[in-house]
Design a protein around this motif. Structure first.
Motif, short mmCIF file in Angstrom:
data_model
loop_
_atom_site.label_atom_id
_atom_site.label_comp_id
_atom_site.label_asym_id
_atom_site.label_seq_id
_atom_site.Cartn_x
_atom_site.Cartn_y
_atom_site.Cartn_z
N PHE A 60 -108.11 -24.29 -11.44
CA PHE A 60 -109.65 -23.07 -11.15
C PHE A 60 -109.77 -23.07 -13.39
CE2 PHE A 60 -108.18 -22.31 -7.62
CZ PHE A 60 -109.05 -21.46 -6.90
N ASP A 61 -111.12 -23.08 -13.55
CA ASP A 61 -111.11 -23.36 -14.06
C ASP A 61 -111.49 -21.89 -15.42
OD1 ASP A 61 -112.27 -23.19 -17.58
OD2 ASP A 61 -114.45 -24.65 -17.34
N TYR A 62 -110.22 -21.86 -16.29
CA TYR A 62 -110.16 -20.56 -16.93
C TYR A 62 -111.06 -19.65 -17.67
CZ TYR A 62 -109.12 -22.17 -21.21
OH TYR A 62 -109.24 -22.54 -22.70
N LYS A 63 -111.95 -21.16 -17.95
CA LYS A 63 -113.52 -20.10 -18.19
C LYS A 63 -114.15 -19.59 -18.09
CE LYS A 63 -112.38 -23.22 -22.38
NZ LYS A 63 -113.15 -24.52 -23.36
N SER A 64 -114.14 -20.42 -16.62
CA SER A 64 -115.03 -19.43 -15.08
C SER A 64 -115.06 -17.94 -15.13
CB SER A 64 -115.13 -20.52 -14.51
OG SER A 64 -116.19 -19.53 -13.06
N THR A 65 -116.49 -16.93 -15.47
CA THR A 65 -116.32 -16.42 -15.46
C THR A 65 -115.76 -15.58 -13.01
OG1 THR A 65 -118.61 -15.99 -14.78
CG2 THR A 65 -118.61 -15.83 -16.80
N THR A 66 -115.85 -16.05 -13.18
CA THR A 66 -115.26 -16.14 -11.46
C THR A 66 -114.08 -16.74 -11.42
OG1 THR A 66 -116.35 -17.91 -10.60
CG2 THR A 66 -118.13 -15.98 -11.02
N VAL A 67 -112.80 -17.45 -11.44
CA VAL A 67 -111.43 -17.60 -12.16
C VAL A 67 -110.78 -17.07 -11.24
CG1 VAL A 67 -110.88 -16.75 -13.54
CG2 VAL A 67 -109.78 -19.39 -12.99
N VAL A 68 -111.34 -15.94 -11.34
CA VAL A 68 -110.06 -14.57 -10.29
C VAL A 68 -110.77 -14.35 -8.63
CG1 VAL A 68 -109.36 -11.82 -10.43
CG2 VAL A 68 -109.86 -13.35 -12.24
N GLU A 69 -112.24 -14.37 -9.00
CA GLU A 69 -112.16 -14.43 -7.61
C GLU A 69 -112.34 -15.55 -6.41
OE1 GLU A 69 -113.95 -13.27 -10.55
OE2 GLU A 69 -114.69 -11.40 -9.86
N GLY A 70 -112.76 -17.15 -7.27
CA GLY A 70 -111.79 -18.11 -6.93
C GLY A 70 -110.73 -18.26 -6.53
#
Length: 80
Positions: A54-64
């Motif tokens: 998962f891309d740690y820079k993504s705003t949805t990383v936790v949800e993913g």
């Protein structure tokens, strides 16, 4: 190939020397490894044994990540 335990481990990060070693040890112990990394490092963490990155820079990383574990997914995927 080690016998799979059916358990998964999340490693937040994946490209530091400690994280890379943790990925390799977890895979050798039969765990399915999920890690975060920059999208440019997905191939590196997958080459170390990560099943899902998962891309740690993504705003949805936790949800993913939550969705992945909640649904028991074992597929290899890249998310951005």
């Amino acid at each position: 190939m080690p016998k799979q335990t059916g358990k998964a481990l999340l490693i937040w990060g994946g490209v530091s020397s400690v994280d890379a070693t943790a990925i390799q040890l977890a895979v050798a112990a039969g765990l399915t490894v999920v890690s975060t990394a920059s999208s440019k490092d997905f191939e590196l963490v997958k080459s170390l044994g990560t099943s899902v990155a998962f891309d740690y820079k993504s705003t949805t990383v936790v949800e993913g990540g939550q969705s992945h574990f909640r649904h028991g997914s074992r597929r290899v995927e890249e998310t951005t």
